[in-house]
Write a protein that holds these residues in place. Structure first.
Motif, PDB file in Angstrom:
ATOM      1  N   THR A  38       0.830  -1.200   0.000  1.00  0.00           N
ATOM      2  CA  THR A  38       0.000   0.000   0.000  1.00  0.00           C
ATOM      3  C   THR A  38       0.868   1.255   0.000  1.00  0.00           C
ATOM      4  O   THR A  38       0.600   2.213  -0.747  1.00  0.00           O
ATOM      5  CB  THR A  38      -0.944   0.000   1.214  1.00  0.00           C
ATOM      6  N   SER A  41       2.349   1.593  -3.434  1.00  0.00           N
ATOM      7  CA  SER A  41       1.318   2.033  -4.375  1.00  0.00           C
ATOM      8  C   SER A  41       1.056   3.531  -4.244  1.00  0.00           C
ATOM      9  O   SER A  41       0.920   4.235  -5.251  1.00  0.00           O
ATOM     10  CB  SER A  41       0.027   1.245  -4.126  1.00  0.00           C
ATOM     11  N   ASP A  42       0.991   4.006  -3.028  1.00  0.00           N
ATOM     12  CA  ASP A  42       0.785   5.443  -2.799  1.00  0.00           C
ATOM     13  C   ASP A  42       1.916   6.266  -3.409  1.00  0.00           C
ATOM     14  O   ASP A  42       1.676   7.319  -3.997  1.00  0.00           O
ATOM     15  CB  ASP A  42       0.667   5.743  -1.307  1.00  0.00           C
ATOM     16  N   ARG A  43       3.150   5.799  -3.261  1.00  0.00           N
ATOM     17  CA  ARG A  43       4.290   6.518  -3.840  1.00  0.00           C
ATOM     18  C   ARG A  43       4.198   6.544  -5.365  1.00  0.00           C
ATOM     19  O   ARG A  43       4.471   7.551  -6.003  1.00  0.00           O
ATOM     20  CB  ARG A  43       5.614   5.870  -3.433  1.00  0.00           C
ATOM     21  N   CYS A  44       3.794   5.407  -5.949  1.00  0.00           N
ATOM     22  CA  CYS A  44       3.667   5.329  -7.407  1.00  0.00           C
ATOM     23  C   CYS A  44       2.578   6.269  -7.913  1.00  0.00           C
ATOM     24  O   CYS A  44       2.742   6.923  -8.950  1.00  0.00           O
ATOM     25  CB  CYS A  44       3.376   3.897  -7.841  1.00  0.00           C
ATOM     26  N   LYS A  45       1.484   6.354  -7.183  1.00  0.00           N
ATOM     27  CA  LYS A  45       0.406   7.272  -7.562  1.00  0.00           C
ATOM     28  C   LYS A  45       0.866   8.722  -7.514  1.00  0.00           C
ATOM     29  O   LYS A  45       0.347   9.567  -8.236  1.00  0.00           O
ATOM     30  CB  LYS A  45      -0.803   7.077  -6.652  1.00  0.00           C
ATOM     31  N   ALA A  46       1.859   9.003  -6.665  1.00  0.00           N
ATOM     32  CA  ALA A  46       2.411  10.351  -6.546  1.00  0.00           C
ATOM     33  C   ALA A  46       3.501  10.605  -7.585  1.00  0.00           C
ATOM     34  O   ALA A  46       4.139  11.653  -7.578  1.00  0.00           O
ATOM     35  CB  ALA A  46       2.961  10.569  -5.141  1.00  0.00           C
ATOM     36  N   GLY A  47       3.738   9.614  -8.463  1.00  0.00           N
ATOM     37  CA  GLY A  47       4.712   9.785  -9.529  1.00  0.00           C
ATOM     38  C   GLY A  47       6.124   9.365  -9.190  1.00  0.00           C
ATOM     39  O   GLY A  47       7.049   9.637  -9.944  1.00  0.00           O
ATOM     40  N   GLN A  49       8.964   6.247  -8.053  1.00  0.00           N
ATOM     41  CA  GLN A  49       9.196   4.813  -8.153  1.00  0.00           C
ATOM     42  C   GLN A  49       9.246   4.234  -6.743  1.00  0.00           C
ATOM     43  O   GLN A  49       9.689   4.903  -5.809  1.00  0.00           O
ATOM     44  CB  GLN A  49      10.511   4.521  -8.855  1.00  0.00           C
TER      45      GLN A  49
END
Length: 75
Positions: A38, A41-47, A49
């Motif tokens: 989770t 995933s949150d980091r990826c949603k923020a752009g 890696q």
């Protein structure tokens, strides 16, 4: 890149770490993995890696079943 590590601390304690710092502890491997995924995933949603590393259970602290080492070729 954000790196989250799931590691067993004791029989019923799993931790999630980032950059060597403890983020939280959980009673099961499943909940610790879910939390780390989770966060990633949150980091990826923020752009950004992100990566998650899951360290296998400590010897003698597994769920009672024997785990065999698996070798992956990586293709």
């Amino acid at each position: 890149m954000a790196l989250f590590e799931v590691r067993q601390v004791s029989r019923d304690t799993w931790s999630v770490l980032s950059k060597g710092s403890l983020l939280d502890v959980y009673p099961t491997e499943e909940t610790a993995r879910w939390a780390a995924l989770t966060l990633a995933s949150d980091r990826c949603k923020a752009g950004m890696q992100a990566s998650v590393v899951i360290t296998p259970p400590l010897p003698g602290h597994g769920s009672g079943e024997r785990r065999q080492a698996q070798r992956f070729s990586g293709m």
